[in-house]
Design a protein around this motif. Sequence first.
Motif, PDB file in Angstrom:
ATOM      1  N   LEU A 184       0.836  -1.210   0.000  1.00  0.00           N
ATOM      2  CA  LEU A 184       0.000   0.000   0.000  1.00  0.00           C
ATOM      3  C   LEU A 184       0.865   1.252   0.000  1.00  0.00           C
ATOM      4  O   LEU A 184       0.635   2.185  -0.761  1.00  0.00           O
ATOM      5  N   ALA A 185       1.891   1.219   0.864  1.00  0.00           N
ATOM      6  CA  ALA A 185       2.743   2.394   1.013  1.00  0.00           C
ATOM      7  C   ALA A 185       3.446   2.737  -0.293  1.00  0.00           C
ATOM      8  O   ALA A 185       3.744   3.899  -0.566  1.00  0.00           O
ATOM      9  N   PRO A 191       1.081   5.596  -3.865  1.00  0.00           N
ATOM     10  CA  PRO A 191       1.796   6.739  -4.458  1.00  0.00           C
ATOM     11  C   PRO A 191       2.199   6.490  -5.920  1.00  0.00           C
ATOM     12  O   PRO A 191       2.089   7.403  -6.734  1.00  0.00           O
ATOM     13  N   LEU A 192       2.613   5.276  -6.241  1.00  0.00           N
ATOM     14  CA  LEU A 192       2.975   4.993  -7.638  1.00  0.00           C
ATOM     15  C   LEU A 192       1.782   5.239  -8.559  1.00  0.00           C
ATOM     16  O   LEU A 192       1.928   5.843  -9.624  1.00  0.00           O
ATOM     17  N   GLY A 193       0.609   4.772  -8.120  1.00  0.00           N
ATOM     18  CA  GLY A 193      -0.598   5.006  -8.913  1.00  0.00           C
ATOM     19  C   GLY A 193      -0.873   6.493  -9.069  1.00  0.00           C
ATOM     20  O   GLY A 193      -1.191   6.971 -10.157  1.00  0.00           O
ATOM     21  N   TRP A 214       1.371  -7.175  -5.278  1.00  0.00           N
ATOM     22  CA  TRP A 214       0.368  -6.219  -4.830  1.00  0.00           C
ATOM     23  C   TRP A 214       0.757  -4.789  -5.108  1.00  0.00           C
ATOM     24  O   TRP A 214      -0.115  -3.940  -5.305  1.00  0.00           O
ATOM     25  N   VAL A 215       2.057  -4.504  -5.088  1.00  0.00           N
ATOM     26  CA  VAL A 215       2.503  -3.147  -5.433  1.00  0.00           C
ATOM     27  C   VAL A 215       2.007  -2.824  -6.834  1.00  0.00           C
ATOM     28  O   VAL A 215       1.383  -1.783  -7.081  1.00  0.00           O
ATOM     29  N   GLY A 216       2.263  -3.757  -7.767  1.00  0.00           N
ATOM     30  CA  GLY A 216       1.849  -3.534  -9.147  1.00  0.00           C
ATOM     31  C   GLY A 216       0.343  -3.453  -9.287  1.00  0.00           C
ATOM     32  O   GLY A 216      -0.187  -2.565  -9.951  1.00  0.00           O
ATOM     33  N   TYR A 217      -0.311  -4.371  -8.615  1.00  0.00           N
ATOM     34  CA  TYR A 217      -1.763  -4.445  -8.693  1.00  0.00           C
ATOM     35  C   TYR A 217      -2.395  -3.155  -8.192  1.00  0.00           C
ATOM     36  O   TYR A 217      -3.270  -2.566  -8.839  1.00  0.00           O
TER      37      TYR A 217
END
Lengths: 315, 323
Positions: free
Chosen positions: A110-111, A115-117, A191-194
């Motif tokens: 999530l962290a 922000p990436l999104g 999950w980061v990518g997702y």
Amino acid sequence: MLNYAFKRVMLGILILLFTMMVMYVAVYLIPGDPAAVALGPRATPEMKADLLARMGLDQPIYIQFSSFIVNILHGDLGLDVWSNREVSAIISETMPNTMILAFASIGWALALGIPLGCFSVIYRNSFVDRIIGILSVSFIAIPSFVVAIFVLLIFAVQLRWLPAIGAGEEGDILSQARALILPAFAIGLGWVGYLARMVRASMLEVMGEQHIRTARAFGLSETRVVFRYALAISLIPVISLIAVGMGGIISGSVFAEIIFARPGIGNLTYNAVTSRNYPVVMGAVMVTTVFYVSITVMADLLMAYTDPRVRDVLK
Amino acid sequence: MNNALEINNLSIHYQTDSGEVRALRNVNLKVPDGKVVGIVGESGCGKSTLMSAIINLLSENAIVKNGKILFENTDILTMSKHRLRKLRGYDIATVFQDPMTTFNPVMTIGQQLTDFQHRFKERNRQQKRQKIIEMFELVGIPDPAQRLNQFPHEFSGGMRQRMAIAAALLMNPRLLVADEPTTALDVTMEAQILHLLRKMKNDFNGSILIITHHLGVVAELCDYITVMYAGEVVEQGTVEDIFYRPSHPYTKALLECDPAVLKRKTRYLPTIKGRIPDLRTPPPGCVFANRCSKVSAQCTQTAPPVVDLSDGNHWCICHEVSK
């Protein structure tokens, strides 16, 4: 809101009961005689009958199930077939490890993912957006157990920076944290990518709404518009995604716990299934289901809370 | 007289899958200091595109073909991001068309209107809230102090529209651009808002550019009127010029369609027959030719000339008038 919360909790309990029933029938239908597995090929029929009677397996299934539920309500999950220890004790030892792993995995995802999104949206259709897009899709595409094996080989075996197995020394937070890094990384990476993709898609939709134009027309900076005006609305669908994904995180933790030989519910379930240790299987499934159902209920409540329009309807 | 805003030869196209839509073609417009300019025209004539262009918030598929929008002698279309942020909401404040979607649904009205005052560094949080309360009283929101903590969906459409106007007036802008500001309001409220806008013009020497279908609003409030049709300005003049001496056939037809001027009882309200031409391929001649009652062969072939009717203050584009 309270009324709504009550309904959601009741529904959660129903889901739980249904899951237990399905699980019970599934275990019942598994071919193979648990007594034969437990006692080996040379056991006499009397020894087998004795064991079945001790485990209560000679009763009809509905009696077995109802006594199982009654026992659960008394906090009794039965005894480990092999060690004769209380299943509830075994689970309360292992469950915290899995919960820490699950929360650490989703937490760092999530962290980083949100922000990436957001940055993808701020710099949409630019070089930055494309790089984030390519990385995200790659992260989603690699299975978590493959990531687990590779980070294990690189960071634990080759570089020796981090421990390869276990959950760290008891009582030593630093050592526990170090042991957490690799498995949490492996589970969370996809999950980061997702999340980055989900937040981007959801936010681009929100960015097309009229109120965003209003915010811009009053001279608010793009960063402020994205993080303050669009993010909260974009996260509403993401909350339910995360809740559903917790199921995936728990199954991901089975791999991670086996690969990193981490004590945890995934490892426990795996070993219990292979050794036909049914009380432990049932206990472990029940605890993970409780965990999962409470996460979904909390997500529903959180969603209702985030969106004041929903909150009012539910009053 | 200085102009608060000057639009020169502005052409804007939209890139779509089925071709380029020429939404605005060679639009010229001046908003003098302290004056109210009204833009009238039917739906799809490019009014809202013009409004988005003025604060440089065009959608991503819009292309500025040529032209300039000058504010204090600087072209808004080529302004730096930094300058633009000061322009929006401080120099030029906007009221958008649809009050139902104009505010963020998950933030309270108070939070949003406090945020919008971010340029006013000299006001602290409490003062900003006080300003909102004063402005809400002015636009007729009851119990403003309590209502600041409510969310947009807890207000009626008319109230939201008034809050949108209040938000714009809070900025005390040099130019207020309002897209259909009174459409969602009932007649009494409309009169109050018009009064408020006129007061703003008088008290703050601000200019107003108002986009509307409502000819009554225009007559009440405006000094100058620009009549747009299918992405072009077809006639421009003072409010008297347009209402008493309309020249372009479209302007005349538009005035005849106003229910307020009907003298006899009819079963159907009058309309202008026909449709706006496809703006992907605008006709070579006059854009209004296919609906005009006085159309001649020339109208469909060559572009109409600009006809000056009074020293450049009142003009229209029409073959028929030029004769």
